[in-house]
Design a protein around this motif. Structure first.
Motif, short mmCIF file in Angstrom:
data_model
loop_
_atom_site.label_atom_id
_atom_site.label_comp_id
_atom_site.label_asym_id
_atom_site.label_seq_id
_atom_site.Cartn_x
_atom_site.Cartn_y
_atom_site.Cartn_z
N LEU A 190 4.69 17.44 -21.54
CA LEU A 190 5.12 16.04 -21.72
C LEU A 190 6.54 15.81 -21.20
N LEU A 191 7.41 16.75 -21.45
CA LEU A 191 8.79 16.63 -20.98
C LEU A 191 8.85 16.62 -19.46
N ARG A 192 8.09 17.48 -18.81
CA ARG A 192 8.09 17.55 -17.35
C ARG A 192 7.53 16.28 -16.73
N VAL A 193 6.42 15.78 -17.23
CA VAL A 193 5.83 14.55 -16.69
C VAL A 193 6.80 13.40 -16.87
N THR A 194 7.39 13.28 -18.04
CA THR A 194 8.33 12.20 -18.31
C THR A 194 9.54 12.27 -17.40
N SER A 195 10.11 13.47 -17.25
CA SER A 195 11.32 13.58 -16.44
C SER A 195 11.05 13.28 -14.96
N VAL A 196 9.92 13.74 -14.43
CA VAL A 196 9.60 13.46 -13.02
C VAL A 196 9.37 11.98 -12.81
N LEU A 197 8.63 11.35 -13.68
CA LEU A 197 8.33 9.93 -13.49
C LEU A 197 9.55 9.04 -13.74
N GLN B 199 0.84 -1.21 0.00
CA GLN B 199 0.00 0.00 0.00
C GLN B 199 0.87 1.25 0.00
N SER B 200 1.97 1.23 0.73
CA SER B 200 2.83 2.43 0.76
C SER B 200 3.48 2.67 -0.59
N GLU B 201 3.81 1.62 -1.32
CA GLU B 201 4.37 1.79 -2.67
C GLU B 201 3.32 2.37 -3.61
N ARG B 202 2.09 1.88 -3.52
CA ARG B 202 1.02 2.41 -4.36
C ARG B 202 0.74 3.88 -4.02
N ASP B 203 0.78 4.21 -2.74
CA ASP B 203 0.58 5.60 -2.33
C ASP B 203 1.70 6.49 -2.86
N GLY C 203 0.68 12.53 -9.19
CA GLY C 203 0.00 13.80 -8.95
C GLY C 203 0.95 14.97 -9.00
N TYR C 204 2.13 14.81 -8.39
CA TYR C 204 3.14 15.87 -8.43
C TYR C 204 3.59 16.14 -9.87
N ALA C 205 3.82 15.07 -10.62
CA ALA C 205 4.27 15.23 -12.01
C ALA C 205 3.23 15.99 -12.83
N LEU C 206 1.97 15.64 -12.68
CA LEU C 206 0.92 16.32 -13.45
C LEU C 206 0.73 17.76 -13.00
N ALA C 207 0.71 18.00 -11.68
CA ALA C 207 0.49 19.36 -11.18
C ALA C 207 1.64 20.29 -11.57
N SER C 208 2.87 19.81 -11.42
CA SER C 208 4.01 20.67 -11.77
C SER C 208 4.08 20.89 -13.28
N ALA C 209 3.69 19.90 -14.05
CA ALA C 209 3.70 20.04 -15.51
C ALA C 209 2.63 21.03 -15.97
#
Length: 94
Positions: free
Chosen positions: A68-75, A10-14, A21-27
């Motif tokens: 797209l670049l921001r989401v990809t780089s964060v993930l 569960q902690s890994e899924r969280d 969420g961070y990747a999408l919000a910052s992007a």
């Protein structure tokens, strides 16, 4: 991330959910700022039609690319895992 019998804890899924969420919000924020900088003058001022179109198209295209670049780089950075807390040390006694 370690897996237990092929399933995530569960902690890994969280952690994955928070990172997505961070990747999408910052992007979204970065893309909105870039779009505002490029297309803002076209929306605020009375510019020639050609200039307005160029600014809007450039703002939209570059904002989408930045998103797209921001989401990809964060993930991708999340996928690599955490850095060791003490690089170069191999045992707790060193």
């Amino acid at each position: 991330m370690a897996h237990t019998r092929g399933q995530r804890t569960q902690s890994e899924r969280d952690a994955i959910t928070v990172e997505i969420g961070y990747a999408l919000a910052s992007a979204v924020f970065a893309a909105a700022v870039l779009f505002g900088v490029l297309a803002g003058p076209a929306l605020l001022f009375d510019l020639p039609t050609t200039v307005e179109k160029v600014l809007l198209v450039a703002g939209t295209a570059l904002a989408a690319a930045l998103f797209l670049l921001r989401v990809t780089s964060v993930l991708m950075r999340f996928r690599q895992g955490p850095q060791p807390s003490q690089p170069g040390r191999t045992s707790p006694d060193s």
